[in-house]
Design an enzyme around this catalytic site. Structure first.
Site, mmCIF file in Angstrom:
data_model
loop_
_atom_site.group_PDB
_atom_site.id
_atom_site.type_symbol
_atom_site.label_atom_id
_atom_site.label_comp_id
_atom_site.label_asym_id
_atom_site.label_seq_id
_atom_site.Cartn_x
_atom_site.Cartn_y
_atom_site.Cartn_z
ATOM 1 C CB VAL A 139 -0.996 -0.241 1.245
ATOM 2 C CG1 VAL A 139 -2.031 -0.954 0.760
ATOM 3 C CG2 VAL A 139 -0.210 -0.326 2.617
ATOM 4 C CB CYS A 140 2.482 2.994 -2.465
ATOM 5 S SG CYS A 140 3.404 1.237 -2.102
#
Length: 393
Positions: A139-140
């Site tokens: 997740v970014c």
């Protein structure tokens, strides 16, 4: 802590598009405090290595693997320990199944992975697993923005380790802790010259972030789909697509073989792959920036900076543009708010770093921020963490 926070969020979700988190976890843009957390000297905390593509694949990673073998072994050990309570034969499965599949990997990745296993003394199956498990759940936040003169800047936070072992003493994810010790920068050399730059976790041969001087920059964020990374791994494990392209290998291939922003864009949009992804692509000219939302065999959605509703920037977390985020994971709303507070006149490494250092785009999973400018070939990786009472993702 996590239990109480989850209950509060579940109660709040019923009618809310964006759930304001309870204190002390709520979103906060540090620009409101007139803070500047950007210190360019911190980039020197991350060591640079060379990967020479003129060498045989079996020799390219020996220095990196040898220098970082304890960290690589430590990380893989934690991963296996987390899996073992649910899958008691995990280590045998990894050693046997992934070890048997490694010879079927495409070149040059096959020889590179074999050489890392040899240099570290870690079983081949474990090194193979290490090189694909990032495909599953990263997740970014990625940002591309241009200043008033059309200079393009590209940045991202890499968040990894969700649900991978919460440390109740340090209040942090175990995998995120380990990964922060493994971050390196890489100069990729070809014909005796710099071809492109990236940052990597030591021993990982794919690319999540890269910059090709005067050509393009690239980041990759996971796109969560029903037919997603797990599906690709299963197809690969069962030999249904043994030569399929992982997203981080496609990113690397693009940096190695494409010479312009438009060539890179076409390649990333149309090459079949094993896992869905958002490719965020930046260039060296005004309005050169886009988000490519990929399924396994095509581009599902293309969003261009020139037509962005925000006018001068694009921001991508892990959701399709224009769709509503999961209430437990809305990093778009705080990101948009903080970028709007930054304003176009303050776009640059300092301004964007401060946006990405604001909660909840900065969270317990965040391992680093990378900042890139294709026009100047400037590439900085800065170690990140979110100490204290900070949102877990």
């Amino acid at each position: 802590m996590l239990r109480e926070l989850s209950v509060l969020l579940l109660v709040a979700v019923c009618a809310a598009k964006h759930v304001e988190l309870p204190a002390p976890f709520k979103d906060h843009c540090i620009l409101d405090d007139k803070q500047n957390l950007y210190d360019p000297s911190k980039q020197f905390d991350i060591k640079w290595y060379d990967v020479n593509l003129d060498l045989p694949p079996s020799e390219r990673w020996v220095q990196i693997a040898t220098a970082n073998k304890e960290h690589i072994a430590d990380l893989i050990g934690v991963l296996i320990n987390l899996i073992t309570p649910w899958f008691p034969n995990a280590i045998d499965f990894v050693d046997d199944v992934f070890g048997d599949l490694a010879p079927k990997l495409a070149q040059p990745y096959r020889d590179e992975i074999f050489s890392i296993a040899n240099a570290t003394g870690i079983p081949l199956g474990q090194i193979t697993m290490y090189n694909i498990f990032y495909e599953i759940f990263t997740v970014c936040t990625s940002v591309i923005a241009q200043d008033k003169d059309g200079h393009v800047f590209h940045a991202r936070n890499l968040d990894f380790g969700l649900f991978m072992g919460w440390d109740p003493v340090l209040h942090d994810w175990q995998i995120s802790q380990k990964l922060r010790k493994m971050i390196i920068n890489v100069n990729w050399l070809k014909d005796g010259k710099l071809l492109y730059k990236s940052n990597n976790f030591a021993g990982y041969i794919g690319i999540y972030n890269g910059l090709k001087p005067n050509a393009f920059s690239l980041t990759a964020d996971d796109r969560f789909q029903l037919v997603g990374g797990y599906y690709g791994i299963l197809k690969w494990v069962f030999g249904l697509e043994a030569d399929g392209k992982w997203m981080s290998w496609l990113a690397r291939e693009t940096l190695e073989t494409k010479t312009t922003y438009l060539d890179a864009k076409e390649h990333l949009m149309n090459t079949p792959m094993l896992s869905p992804v958002y490719f965020i692509l930046g260039g060296s000219k005004k309005d050169e920036g886009c988000i490519i939302a990929r399924s396994l065999d095509k581009t599902a959605l293309l969003t261009e900076m020139a037509t962005s509703p925000h006018g001068w920037y694009l921001l991508e977390t892990n959701y399709d543009q224009g769709t509503e985020d999961l209430y437990l994971d809305d990093r778009d709303t705080p990101g948009f708010r903080c970028m709007d507070k930054l304003t176009q006149k303050n776009v640059g490494f300092e301004g964007i770093f401060n946006v990405l250092s604001s909660r909840t785009n900065l969270n317990k999973l965040t391992t680093y921020t990378v900042l890139m400018s294709v026009e100047t070939s400037r590439f900085e990786t800065i170690l990140q963490s979110c100490p204290g009472e900070c949102y877990p993702w």
